[in-house]
Design a protein around this motif. Structure first.
Motif, PDB file in Angstrom:
ATOM      1  N   GLY A  43      20.334  30.874  40.993  1.00 54.88           N
ATOM      2  CA  GLY A  43      20.353  32.287  40.616  1.00 54.88           C
ATOM      3  C   GLY A  43      19.973  32.490  39.168  1.00 54.88           C
ATOM      4  N   GLY A  44      20.338  31.563  38.322  1.00 52.71           N
ATOM      5  CA  GLY A  44      19.973  31.567  36.913  1.00 52.71           C
ATOM      6  C   GLY A  44      20.299  32.846  36.181  1.00 52.71           C
ATOM      7  N   LEU A  45      19.267  33.494  35.698  1.00 53.26           N
ATOM      8  CA  LEU A  45      19.396  34.682  34.863  1.00 53.26           C
ATOM      9  C   LEU A  45      20.152  35.799  35.570  1.00 53.26           C
ATOM     10  CD1 LEU A  45      18.510  36.376  32.338  1.00 53.26           C
ATOM     11  CD2 LEU A  45      16.580  37.063  33.734  1.00 53.26           C
ATOM     12  N   TYR A  46      19.850  36.022  36.831  1.00 55.96           N
ATOM     13  CA  TYR A  46      20.478  37.129  37.549  1.00 55.96           C
ATOM     14  C   TYR A  46      21.962  36.860  37.793  1.00 55.96           C
ATOM     15  CZ  TYR A  46      15.674  38.423  38.157  1.00 55.96           C
ATOM     16  OH  TYR A  46      14.364  38.745  37.912  1.00 55.96           O
ATOM     17  N   PHE A  47      22.303  35.624  38.131  1.00 55.60           N
ATOM     18  CA  PHE A  47      23.700  35.281  38.366  1.00 55.60           C
ATOM     19  C   PHE A  47      24.504  35.443  37.090  1.00 55.60           C
ATOM     20  CE2 PHE A  47      27.406  32.784  39.316  1.00 55.60           C
ATOM     21  CZ  PHE A  47      27.607  33.034  40.659  1.00 55.60           C
ATOM     22  N   VAL A  48      23.985  34.939  35.980  1.00 50.29           N
ATOM     23  CA  VAL A  48      24.674  35.067  34.688  1.00 50.29           C
ATOM     24  C   VAL A  48      24.746  36.528  34.269  1.00 50.29           C
ATOM     25  CG1 VAL A  48      24.537  34.500  32.237  1.00 50.29           C
ATOM     26  CG2 VAL A  48      24.104  32.740  33.936  1.00 50.29           C
ATOM     27  N   GLY A  49      23.669  37.265  34.466  1.00 55.56           N
ATOM     28  CA  GLY A  49      23.647  38.674  34.084  1.00 55.56           C
ATOM     29  C   GLY A  49      24.679  39.496  34.836  1.00 55.56           C
ATOM     30  N   PHE A  50      24.726  39.328  36.152  1.00 57.99           N
ATOM     31  CA  PHE A  50      25.700  40.090  36.934  1.00 57.99           C
ATOM     32  C   PHE A  50      27.128  39.616  36.678  1.00 57.99           C
ATOM     33  CE2 PHE A  50      21.965  41.225  39.619  1.00 57.99           C
ATOM     34  CZ  PHE A  50      22.034  42.589  39.379  1.00 57.99           C
ATOM     35  N   ALA A  51      27.303  38.328  36.379  1.00 52.56           N
ATOM     36  CA  ALA A  51      28.638  37.851  36.008  1.00 52.56           C
ATOM     37  C   ALA A  51      29.071  38.482  34.684  1.00 52.56           C
ATOM     38  CB  ALA A  51      28.640  36.329  35.895  1.00 52.56           C
ATOM     39  N   ALA A  52      28.154  38.595  33.737  1.00 50.00           N
ATOM     40  CA  ALA A  52      28.478  39.231  32.457  1.00 50.00           C
ATOM     41  C   ALA A  52      28.796  40.704  32.652  1.00 50.00           C
ATOM     42  CB  ALA A  52      27.312  39.066  31.479  1.00 50.00           C
ATOM     43  N   ILE A  53      28.039  41.382  33.514  1.00 48.28           N
ATOM     44  CA  ILE A  53      28.323  42.795  33.788  1.00 48.28           C
ATOM     45  C   ILE A  53      29.712  42.933  34.399  1.00 48.28           C
ATOM     46  CG2 ILE A  53      27.679  44.730  35.288  1.00 48.28           C
ATOM     47  CD1 ILE A  53      24.752  43.892  34.803  1.00 48.28           C
ATOM     48  N   GLY A  54      30.051  42.069  35.325  1.00 45.28           N
ATOM     49  CA  GLY A  54      31.386  42.103  35.925  1.00 45.28           C
ATOM     50  C   GLY A  54      32.483  41.858  34.900  1.00 45.28           C
ATOM     51  N   PHE A  55      32.255  40.910  34.010  1.00 45.53           N
ATOM     52  CA  PHE A  55      33.221  40.596  32.959  1.00 45.53           C
ATOM     53  C   PHE A  55      33.453  41.803  32.048  1.00 45.53           C
ATOM     54  CE2 PHE A  55      33.702  39.006  28.547  1.00 45.53           C
ATOM     55  CZ  PHE A  55      34.970  38.473  28.657  1.00 45.53           C
ATOM     56  N   TYR A  56      32.376  42.429  31.593  1.00 46.88           N
ATOM     57  CA  TYR A  56      32.513  43.581  30.709  1.00 46.88           C
ATOM     58  C   TYR A  56      33.069  44.795  31.450  1.00 46.88           C
ATOM     59  CZ  TYR A  56      30.081  40.981  27.110  1.00 46.88           C
ATOM     60  OH  TYR A  56      29.739  40.040  26.175  1.00 46.88           O
ATOM     61  N   PHE A  57      32.770  44.924  32.736  1.00 44.57           N
ATOM     62  CA  PHE A  57      33.322  46.039  33.509  1.00 44.57           C
ATOM     63  C   PHE A  57      34.825  45.878  33.704  1.00 44.57           C
ATOM     64  CE2 PHE A  57      34.185  48.365  37.492  1.00 44.57           C
ATOM     65  CZ  PHE A  57      33.823  49.632  37.050  1.00 44.57           C
ATOM     66  N   ILE A  58      35.286  44.645  33.916  1.00 42.79           N
ATOM     67  CA  ILE A  58      36.726  44.401  34.018  1.00 42.79           C
ATOM     68  C   ILE A  58      37.417  44.744  32.708  1.00 42.79           C
ATOM     69  CG2 ILE A  58      38.462  42.572  34.260  1.00 42.79           C
ATOM     70  CD1 ILE A  58      36.621  41.343  36.402  1.00 42.79           C
ATOM     71  N   LEU A  59      36.803  44.363  31.586  1.00 40.52           N
ATOM     72  CA  LEU A  59      37.365  44.757  30.289  1.00 40.52           C
ATOM     73  C   LEU A  59      37.407  46.271  30.144  1.00 40.52           C
ATOM     74  CD1 LEU A  59      35.769  42.238  27.760  1.00 40.52           C
ATOM     75  CD2 LEU A  59      38.128  42.351  28.531  1.00 40.52           C
ATOM     76  N   PHE A  60      36.363  46.943  30.587  1.00 40.75           N
ATOM     77  CA  PHE A  60      36.308  48.401  30.543  1.00 40.75           C
ATOM     78  C   PHE A  60      37.459  49.007  31.343  1.00 40.75           C
ATOM     79  CE2 PHE A  60      34.873  52.346  32.553  1.00 40.75           C
ATOM     80  CZ  PHE A  60      34.578  53.108  31.435  1.00 40.75           C
ATOM     81  N   LEU A  61      37.688  48.477  32.539  1.00 47.13           N
ATOM     82  CA  LEU A  61      38.767  48.996  33.369  1.00 47.13           C
ATOM     83  C   LEU A  61      40.136  48.707  32.763  1.00 47.13           C
ATOM     84  CD1 LEU A  61      37.526  48.115  36.969  1.00 47.13           C
ATOM     85  CD2 LEU A  61      37.520  50.338  35.838  1.00 47.13           C
ATOM     86  N   LEU A  62      40.305  47.530  32.186  1.00 47.57           N
ATOM     87  CA  LEU A  62      41.591  47.179  31.585  1.00 47.57           C
ATOM     88  C   LEU A  62      41.902  48.061  30.372  1.00 47.57           C
ATOM     89  CD1 LEU A  62      41.601  43.292  31.830  1.00 47.57           C
ATOM     90  CD2 LEU A  62      42.996  44.914  33.129  1.00 47.57           C
ATOM     91  N   LEU A  63      40.888  48.481  29.658  1.00 50.15           N
ATOM     92  CA  LEU A  63      41.124  49.354  28.519  1.00 50.15           C
ATOM     93  C   LEU A  63      41.522  50.766  28.948  1.00 50.15           C
ATOM     94  CD1 LEU A  63      38.295  48.294  26.085  1.00 50.15           C
ATOM     95  CD2 LEU A  63      40.738  47.965  25.807  1.00 50.15           C
ATOM     96  N   GLY A  64      41.256  51.113  30.198  1.00 53.51           N
ATOM     97  CA  GLY A  64      41.629  52.440  30.688  1.00 53.51           C
ATOM     98  C   GLY A  64      42.960  52.481  31.399  1.00 53.51           C
ATOM     99  N   VAL A  65      43.568  51.312  31.636  1.00 56.31           N
ATOM    100  CA  VAL A  65      44.848  51.259  32.341  1.00 56.31           C
ATOM    101  C   VAL A  65      45.931  51.834  31.440  1.00 56.31           C
ATOM    102  CG1 VAL A  65      46.593  49.689  33.273  1.00 56.31           C
ATOM    103  CG2 VAL A  65      44.193  49.306  33.761  1.00 56.31           C
ATOM    104  N   GLY A  66      46.755  52.686  31.989  1.00 56.89           N
ATOM    105  CA  GLY A  66      47.851  53.263  31.219  1.00 56.89           C
ATOM    106  C   GLY A  66      47.517  54.566  30.530  1.00 56.89           C
ATOM    107  N   ARG A  67      46.306  55.051  30.708  1.00 57.50           N
ATOM    108  CA  ARG A  67      45.941  56.329  30.107  1.00 57.50           C
ATOM    109  C   ARG A  67      46.505  57.447  30.954  1.00 57.50           C
ATOM    110  NH1 ARG A  67      40.043  57.186  28.763  1.00 57.50           N
ATOM    111  NH2 ARG A  67      40.964  58.563  27.244  1.00 57.50           N
TER     112      ARG A  67
END
Length: 93
Positions: free
Chosen positions: A68-92
């Motif tokens: 998968g190379g670039l696409y696998f790493v890219g989508f994994a990075a998007i998932g990682f940053y999206f999880i951080l995004f969601l965690l920053l919104g918890v408790g609002r």
């Protein structure tokens, strides 16, 4: 908190642009915008690459990641940053 979430959305958009540039076979050195997007996205994908290298994967799974190379790493990075995004919104409220 809102500024940090905005920055995370910007990071996700930059990585998506990088994947789009790669998918469309656009030369990364075509102009300043494409070279800037590709360079920034490669820097932002480093944590995902490190995480994927640290995971204990079977040889078959490792082959899929390498294929998968670039696409696998890219989508994994998007998932990682999206999880951080969601965690920053918890408790609002």
């Amino acid at each position: 908190m809102a500024l940090l979430r905005t920055v995370l959305i910007f990071v996700i958009v930059v990585i998506l642009l990088h994947l789009g540039i790669s998918y469309l076979n656009v030369d990364p050195n075509q102009n300043g915008l494409t070279s800037g997007v590709v360079g920034l996205a490669q820097l932002l994908e480093i944590p995902a690459q490190a995480l994927l290298q640290a995971l204990p994967l079977s040889p078959e799974q490792r082959g899929n990641v390498d294929t998968g190379g670039l696409y696998f790493v890219g989508f994994a990075a998007i998932g990682f940053y999206f999880i951080l995004f969601l965690l920053l919104g918890v408790g609002r409220r």
